[in-house]
Each structure stands twice: as C-alpha cells, then as structure tokens.
Scaffold this motif. Structure first.
Motif, PDB file in Angstrom:
ATOM      1  N   LYS A   1       0.837  -1.196   0.000  1.00 42.72           N
ATOM      2  CA  LYS A   1       0.000   0.000   0.000  1.00 42.72           C
ATOM      3  C   LYS A   1       0.880   1.259   0.000  1.00 42.72           C
ATOM      4  CE  LYS A   1      -4.003   0.055   1.831  1.00 42.72           C
ATOM      5  NZ  LYS A   1      -5.198   0.121   2.655  1.00 42.72           N
ATOM      6  N   ILE A   2       1.946   1.252   0.778  1.00 43.66           N
ATOM      7  CA  ILE A   2       2.874   2.388   0.787  1.00 43.66           C
ATOM      8  C   ILE A   2       3.530   2.540  -0.580  1.00 43.66           C
ATOM      9  CG2 ILE A   2       5.065   3.209   1.751  1.00 43.66           C
ATOM     10  CD1 ILE A   2       4.154   1.942   4.424  1.00 43.66           C
ATOM     11  N   MET A   3       3.939   1.424  -1.166  1.00 40.96           N
ATOM     12  CA  MET A   3       4.572   1.492  -2.484  1.00 40.96           C
ATOM     13  C   MET A   3       3.580   1.939  -3.556  1.00 40.96           C
ATOM     14  SD  MET A   3       7.687   1.055  -2.080  1.00 40.96           S
ATOM     15  CE  MET A   3       8.079   1.174  -3.800  1.00 40.96           C
ATOM     16  N   SER A   4       2.303   1.674  -3.357  1.00 42.35           N
ATOM     17  CA  SER A   4       1.295   2.165  -4.299  1.00 42.35           C
ATOM     18  C   SER A   4       1.226   3.683  -4.258  1.00 42.35           C
ATOM     19  CB  SER A   4      -0.076   1.575  -3.970  1.00 42.35           C
ATOM     20  OG  SER A   4      -0.055   0.186  -4.110  1.00 42.35           O
ATOM     21  N   PHE A   5       1.266   4.238  -3.051  1.00 42.36           N
ATOM     22  CA  PHE A   5       1.278   5.697  -2.941  1.00 42.36           C
ATOM     23  C   PHE A   5       2.568   6.281  -3.509  1.00 42.36           C
ATOM     24  CE2 PHE A   5      -1.830   4.877   0.545  1.00 42.36           C
ATOM     25  CZ  PHE A   5      -2.904   5.497  -0.069  1.00 42.36           C
ATOM     26  N   VAL A   6       3.675   5.595  -3.300  1.00 38.62           N
ATOM     27  CA  VAL A   6       4.955   6.048  -3.867  1.00 38.62           C
ATOM     28  C   VAL A   6       4.901   5.978  -5.388  1.00 38.62           C
ATOM     29  CG1 VAL A   6       7.418   5.492  -4.017  1.00 38.62           C
ATOM     30  CG2 VAL A   6       6.286   5.498  -1.809  1.00 38.62           C
ATOM     31  N   ALA A   7       4.242   4.956  -5.937  1.00 42.30           N
ATOM     32  CA  ALA A   7       4.108   4.845  -7.395  1.00 42.30           C
ATOM     33  C   ALA A   7       3.287   5.995  -7.960  1.00 42.30           C
ATOM     34  CB  ALA A   7       3.478   3.500  -7.768  1.00 42.30           C
ATOM     35  N   VAL A   8       2.253   6.416  -7.237  1.00 40.61           N
ATOM     36  CA  VAL A   8       1.469   7.565  -7.691  1.00 40.61           C
ATOM     37  C   VAL A   8       2.321   8.828  -7.668  1.00 40.61           C
ATOM     38  CG1 VAL A   8      -0.496   9.051  -7.128  1.00 40.61           C
ATOM     39  CG2 VAL A   8      -0.753   6.569  -7.089  1.00 40.61           C
TER      40      VAL A   8
ATOM     41  N   ALA B   1       5.186  -3.213 -16.520  1.00 40.60           N
ATOM     42  CA  ALA B   1       5.785  -1.988 -15.983  1.00 40.60           C
ATOM     43  C   ALA B   1       7.256  -2.207 -15.647  1.00 40.60           C
ATOM     44  CB  ALA B   1       5.028  -1.524 -14.748  1.00 40.60           C
ATOM     45  N   LEU B   2       7.573  -3.352 -15.071  1.00 38.48           N
ATOM     46  CA  LEU B   2       8.965  -3.635 -14.735  1.00 38.48           C
ATOM     47  C   LEU B   2       9.823  -3.738 -15.991  1.00 38.48           C
ATOM     48  CD1 LEU B   2      10.910  -4.288 -12.396  1.00 38.48           C
ATOM     49  CD2 LEU B   2      10.355  -6.681 -12.749  1.00 38.48           C
ATOM     50  N   VAL B   3       9.344  -4.438 -16.988  1.00 34.46           N
ATOM     51  CA  VAL B   3      10.107  -4.621 -18.224  1.00 34.46           C
ATOM     52  C   VAL B   3      10.257  -3.298 -18.979  1.00 34.46           C
ATOM     53  CG1 VAL B   3      10.055  -5.724 -20.492  1.00 34.46           C
ATOM     54  CG2 VAL B   3       9.559  -7.062 -18.453  1.00 34.46           C
ATOM     55  N   LEU B   4       9.172  -2.541 -19.109  1.00 31.20           N
ATOM     56  CA  LEU B   4       9.247  -1.289 -19.863  1.00 31.20           C
ATOM     57  C   LEU B   4      10.064  -0.220 -19.146  1.00 31.20           C
ATOM     58  CD1 LEU B   4       5.730  -0.960 -21.476  1.00 31.20           C
ATOM     59  CD2 LEU B   4       7.864  -1.680 -22.506  1.00 31.20           C
ATOM     60  N   ASN B   5      10.092  -0.246 -17.825  1.00 31.51           N
ATOM     61  CA  ASN B   5      10.970   0.672 -17.111  1.00 31.51           C
ATOM     62  C   ASN B   5      12.434   0.302 -17.327  1.00 31.51           C
ATOM     63  OD1 ASN B   5       9.702   2.853 -15.459  1.00 31.51           O
ATOM     64  ND2 ASN B   5       8.407   1.129 -14.876  1.00 31.51           N
ATOM     65  N   ALA B   6      12.736  -0.984 -17.376  1.00 32.49           N
ATOM     66  CA  ALA B   6      14.104  -1.406 -17.674  1.00 32.49           C
ATOM     67  C   ALA B   6      14.503  -1.015 -19.091  1.00 32.49           C
ATOM     68  CB  ALA B   6      14.249  -2.910 -17.470  1.00 32.49           C
TER      69      ALA B   6
ATOM     70  N   LEU C   1      12.598   2.909 -12.039  1.00 30.96           N
ATOM     71  CA  LEU C   1      12.821   1.468 -12.142  1.00 30.96           C
ATOM     72  C   LEU C   1      12.971   0.838 -10.758  1.00 30.96           C
ATOM     73  CD1 LEU C   1      13.357  -1.107 -13.783  1.00 30.96           C
ATOM     74  CD2 LEU C   1      15.762  -0.438 -13.871  1.00 30.96           C
ATOM     75  N   VAL C   2      13.670   1.496  -9.863  1.00 31.13           N
ATOM     76  CA  VAL C   2      13.836   0.969  -8.504  1.00 31.13           C
ATOM     77  C   VAL C   2      12.494   0.918  -7.780  1.00 31.13           C
ATOM     78  CG1 VAL C   2      14.869   1.464  -6.245  1.00 31.13           C
ATOM     79  CG2 VAL C   2      16.249   1.640  -8.307  1.00 31.13           C
ATOM     80  N   ILE C   3      11.697   1.979  -7.935  1.00 32.24           N
ATOM     81  CA  ILE C   3      10.372   2.003  -7.301  1.00 32.24           C
ATOM     82  C   ILE C   3       9.503   0.865  -7.828  1.00 32.24           C
ATOM     83  CG2 ILE C   3       8.214   3.320  -7.170  1.00 32.24           C
ATOM     84  CD1 ILE C   3       9.975   5.848  -7.047  1.00 32.24           C
ATOM     85  N   VAL C   4       9.506   0.670  -9.134  1.00 30.94           N
ATOM     86  CA  VAL C   4       8.682  -0.388  -9.726  1.00 30.94           C
ATOM     87  C   VAL C   4       9.203  -1.770  -9.344  1.00 30.94           C
ATOM     88  CG1 VAL C   4       7.942  -1.396 -11.921  1.00 30.94           C
ATOM     89  CG2 VAL C   4       7.810   1.049 -11.573  1.00 30.94           C
ATOM     90  N   ALA C   5      10.514  -1.932  -9.233  1.00 36.53           N
ATOM     91  CA  ALA C   5      11.069  -3.232  -8.841  1.00 36.53           C
ATOM     92  C   ALA C   5      10.676  -3.585  -7.407  1.00 36.53           C
ATOM     93  CB  ALA C   5      12.586  -3.222  -8.987  1.00 36.53           C
ATOM     94  N   VAL C   6      10.735  -2.626  -6.494  1.00 37.79           N
ATOM     95  CA  VAL C   6      10.319  -2.880  -5.108  1.00 37.79           C
ATOM     96  C   VAL C   6       8.817  -3.158  -5.056  1.00 37.79           C
ATOM     97  CG1 VAL C   6      10.119  -1.833  -2.812  1.00 37.79           C
ATOM     98  CG2 VAL C   6      12.221  -1.558  -4.131  1.00 37.79           C
TER      99      VAL C   6
ATOM    100  N   TYR D   1       8.190  -6.667  -6.251  1.00 37.73           N
ATOM    101  CA  TYR D   1       8.573  -7.647  -5.237  1.00 37.73           C
ATOM    102  C   TYR D   1       7.454  -7.819  -4.209  1.00 37.73           C
ATOM    103  CZ  TYR D   1      10.918  -9.768  -1.286  1.00 37.73           C
ATOM    104  OH  TYR D   1      11.239 -10.592  -0.248  1.00 37.73           O
ATOM    105  N   PHE D   2       6.921  -6.705  -3.731  1.00 38.52           N
ATOM    106  CA  PHE D   2       5.893  -6.813  -2.701  1.00 38.52           C
ATOM    107  C   PHE D   2       4.539  -7.231  -3.257  1.00 38.52           C
ATOM    108  CE2 PHE D   2       9.007  -4.389  -0.289  1.00 38.52           C
ATOM    109  CZ  PHE D   2       9.048  -5.180   0.846  1.00 38.52           C
ATOM    110  N   SER D   3       4.259  -6.937  -4.507  1.00 43.56           N
ATOM    111  CA  SER D   3       3.011  -7.441  -5.091  1.00 43.56           C
ATOM    112  C   SER D   3       3.073  -8.959  -5.233  1.00 43.56           C
ATOM    113  CB  SER D   3       2.717  -6.776  -6.432  1.00 43.56           C
ATOM    114  OG  SER D   3       3.583  -7.232  -7.435  1.00 43.56           O
ATOM    115  N   ARG D   4       4.239  -9.488  -5.583  1.00 46.83           N
ATOM    116  CA  ARG D   4       4.394 -10.946  -5.634  1.00 46.83           C
ATOM    117  C   ARG D   4       4.311 -11.549  -4.240  1.00 46.83           C
ATOM    118  NH1 ARG D   4       6.256 -13.973  -9.769  1.00 46.83           N
ATOM    119  NH2 ARG D   4       7.434 -15.235  -8.322  1.00 46.83           N
ATOM    120  N   ALA D   5       4.870 -10.860  -3.248  1.00 46.27           N
ATOM    121  CA  ALA D   5       4.817 -11.372  -1.876  1.00 46.27           C
ATOM    122  C   ALA D   5       3.374 -11.432  -1.376  1.00 46.27           C
ATOM    123  CB  ALA D   5       5.663 -10.493  -0.962  1.00 46.27           C
TER     124      ALA D   5
END
Length: 125
Positions: free
Chosen positions: A9-16, A81-86, A106-111, A114-118
C-alpha cells in the motif's frame, strides 16, 4: 493486514508520486523533443508514467484484498511496468539522456513488483 500488504500500500502511494514526477519529466521531454531521439526519450518517459498510475491504483486494491493480486491484468501490468521501465533505462543510457529519473522509477517499480508478488504468494497460504 500483513506487513507485505502494508508495504504494498505504501509502495502504491509512492508509485502515484513517481507518476506525478514522471509526468513533469515527460512534459519537459515532450516540450524539447525536436529530434527523433528526443521523441523516443519522451515516449520512454510517458509510458512509465501511465503504468505508474495504474500500479498505484491497482496496488491499493490488491493490498486491501489480496485476491485481487491474482487478476490477470494486474499481474500483466506489474510485469509489463517492470520490463518497460528497464527498457526505458537502457534507451536513456544508449541515447545519452539524463537517466536518473528513469533509474529511480525502475527501482520504485522493482520494489513494488517484489511486494506485489509477496502479497500474491501470501494469499495462497
């Protein structure tokens, strides 16, 4: 709510917030895109911006209900998103653009990925 869901949820706000930053960066790239490499750099900053908005919106829902993390569109957009950012980072490096906004995104999307998979694997249990 588990720790992974909270961080998602925090990373979602960071993505916005990253989408807002990339929107500003994209507007500058579009304004000064008077050559074909400049237009390619502008496209490589607009696409991650749009994908960050989708990640932010869908990530909040997936953090609230982990079953939403199994939706095919959510899984596909996070991986896309991960692939296109790379790819955007590689294009920025090859065209000698200012690469730091793309690397930070790219770092934000990678983190985030990771947490969406978790959260997805946590909901399996």
């Amino acid at each position: 709510m588990s720790q992974n869901q909270k961080i998602l949820k925090i990373m979602s706000f960071v993505a916005v917030l990253a989408a807002l930053g990339m929107a500003w960066w994209s507007s500058m790239a579009i304004a000064f895109a008077n050559t074909s490499p400049g237009l390619l750099l502008a496209i490589c900053s607009v696409v991650p911006c749009v994908l960050d908005l989708f990640l932010g919106a869908w990530g909040i829902g997936a953090a609230n209900r982990p079953a939403r993390a199994y939706a095919t569109t959510y899984v596909g957009v996070t991986l896309l998103a991960l692939v296109l950012n790379a790819v955007a980072v590689v294009v920025y490096v090859l065209l000698n653009g200012f690469v730091w906004p793309a690397i930070v995104n790219l770092v934000i999307v990678a983190v985030y990925y990771y947490f969406s998979r978790a959260v997805r694997f946590e909901a399996l249990k």
